[in-house]
Design an enzyme around this catalytic site. Structure first.
Site, short mmCIF file in Angstrom:
data_model
loop_
_atom_site.label_atom_id
_atom_site.label_comp_id
_atom_site.label_asym_id
_atom_site.label_seq_id
_atom_site.Cartn_x
_atom_site.Cartn_y
_atom_site.Cartn_z
N PRO A 86 -2.89 21.95 32.74
CG PRO A 86 -4.50 22.47 31.14
CD PRO A 86 -3.22 21.72 31.31
CG ASP A 87 -5.90 23.28 39.09
OD1 ASP A 87 -7.12 23.06 38.93
OD2 ASP A 87 -5.32 23.17 40.18
CE LYS A 116 4.54 -1.07 20.28
NZ LYS A 116 4.07 -2.44 19.92
CG LEU A 141 -11.97 23.09 40.56
CD1 LEU A 141 -13.41 23.35 40.13
CD2 LEU A 141 -11.92 21.92 41.56
CE LYS A 197 -7.67 21.44 42.64
NZ LYS A 197 -6.75 21.74 41.52
CG PHE A 229 -15.99 15.32 42.69
CD1 PHE A 229 -16.54 14.17 43.22
CD2 PHE A 229 -16.85 16.29 42.20
CE1 PHE A 229 -17.92 13.97 43.25
CE2 PHE A 229 -18.22 16.12 42.22
CZ PHE A 229 -18.76 14.94 42.75
CB ALA A 289 -13.04 15.39 34.64
CG ASN A 332 -7.66 8.81 35.99
OD1 ASN A 332 -8.83 8.49 35.83
ND2 ASN A 332 -7.22 10.04 35.71
#
Length: 410
Positions: free
Chosen positions: A319-320, A301, A322, A355, A337, A287, A222
């Protein structure tokens, strides 16, 4: 920024074309009132003369461990004890390797072993040398030993290539030195009225993007630059915290007084956070972690086939991090965030509840002037019983305000 007046800085110049930048660095330090002494390696003298650095520093240049005149008074020990801070710039791949493995057969390496002053390395080398596994292993050893790593930048190099490995510019090194003394100042003040807001606290922060490999040359990622997370790490360190920064792939200098752990993927970031989580008082998940990763990574490739108009890649959930931290027994105060493009506050509140964290910082990344890759931001800090808007400002200033707000909750 902390004043550099009467600070004692030992600059060690090792062999590399970036040595040509060091006279300007010395001049800038002298303009700030810093007392500078210079050590040069044999390799450094192939790129710049000792006379040049003697002229700009106003002090003799040291270059020999076994100089009879200097060693009559144990010159290397005297220099090692004299410095408030030792800066190695440029720090070549060879210099990093020698320090990582404890060599002590020249003045440079012996000084760095014989000092209790902080040592900052400013890497400068070819992009392939920087990315080489041996250099990255040495980098990890140096960071584990408490060495500060400033840089490198990414850009054009003397060899004609472009990539990571370019030494910070003199004004950037000066800024790092100023930030270092600002961050450590509160730890040395005798008056409690100036103690930092996070003095004695341990803070763990994640920053930057993650990269999820598709094959050896492609990945999913991202637009996160890591600037907000790095600004928070710098602000927390200035307030006296012991800060560990787990950073995804981003070309930013490590803030002064911060321990940095570099990772690539979400799984690597999760592992690094798990290893560093014990006894943390505060966790800030800044992050931009990829939600999904390819189910399998191609060993070679991937080639497009004639007549093929589509490619399907199966993804599995990452994995989450936070949420995982928040669920641990004795979990620290958790701040997350939320980068949103619409319904910013509503989506952020849902994320806060889902969360199980104490605070969430939301921002609108649909505005190209704010958020990803920008030096500016505007956020709203949301907790179960409060909401505070912080207007558009630099990320450094917003980080300062956020750390003040978070510290009031601890």
């Amino acid at each position: 920024m902390a004043s550099l007046t009467n600070r004692k800085l030992l600059l060690i110049v090792t062999g590399g074309i970036a040595a040509y930048k060091t006279p300007e660095l010395v001049r800038r330090l002298k303009d700030e009132g810093t007392e500078v002494r210079v050590v040069m390696t044999k390799g450094a003298k192939a790129f710049i003369t000792p006379l040049t650095l003697q002229a700009v520093s106003g002090n003799p240049v040291h270059d020999d461990l076994l100089d009879p005149a200097a060693e009559a008074a144990m010159g290397h020990i005297e220099l090692a004890r004299w410095a408030d801070l030792i800066v190695v710039a440029p720090a070549s791949a060879s210099a990093m390797a020698r320090l990582a493995h404890g060599f002590a057969d020249d003045l440079f390496s012996t000084l760095c072993l014989a000092t209790d002053a902080p040592v900052a390395l400013v890497p400068a080398m070819n992009r392939l040398m920087w990315s080489a596994p041996a250099t990255q292993r040495n980098l990890e050893l140096l960071q584990d030993d408490g060495k500060l790593i400033w840089g490198p930048n990414e850009g054009s190099q003397a060899c004609g290539e472009t990539g990571a490995g370019r030494m910070l510019e003199p004004h950037e090194i000066l800024q790092q030195i100023q930030e270092f003394f600002t961050a450590t100042r509160s730890l040395h003040q005798e008056s409690t009225e100036n103690e930092g807001l996070l003095l004695g606290k341990r803070v763990l922060i994640t920053a930057g993007p993650t990269r999820e490999a598709i094959d050896p040359v492609r990945y999913l990622s991202n637009h996160s630059s890591g600037k907000m997370g790095f600004a928070l790490a710098a602000a927390a360190a200035r307030e006296g915290a012991e800060v560990t920064l787990v950073a995804g792939p981003c070309q930013l200098s490590t803030p002064a007084g911060v321990r940095r752990i570099d990772v690539i993927s979400a799984n690597e970031m999760h592992e690094a956070v798990a290893n560093a989580l014990a006894q943390q008082d505060l966790f800030i998940g800044c992050a931009a972690v990829a939600d999904f990763r390819p189910a399998s990574i191609a060993e070679q490739k991937m080639k497009k086939q004639d007549g093929e108009n589509e490619m399907h890649i199966a993804l599995v959930k990452n994995p989450d991090i936070l949420a995982w931290v928040a669920q641990q027994e004795g979990a620290p105060y958790c701040v997350g965030f939320a980068a949103e493009t619409e319904n910013v506050e509503a989506y952020a509140r849902k994320k806060l509840e889902r969360k199980g964290i104490q605070m969430i910082i939301a921002n609108d990344v649909s505005n190209s002037d704010l958020g990803f890759n920008s030096d500016n931001n505007a956020v709203v800090a949301i907790s179960a019983d409060s909401e505070q808007h912080i207007a558009t400002n630099t990320k450094a200033e917003i980080a300062k305000q956020l750390i003040a707000l978070i510290s009031s909750k601890l």
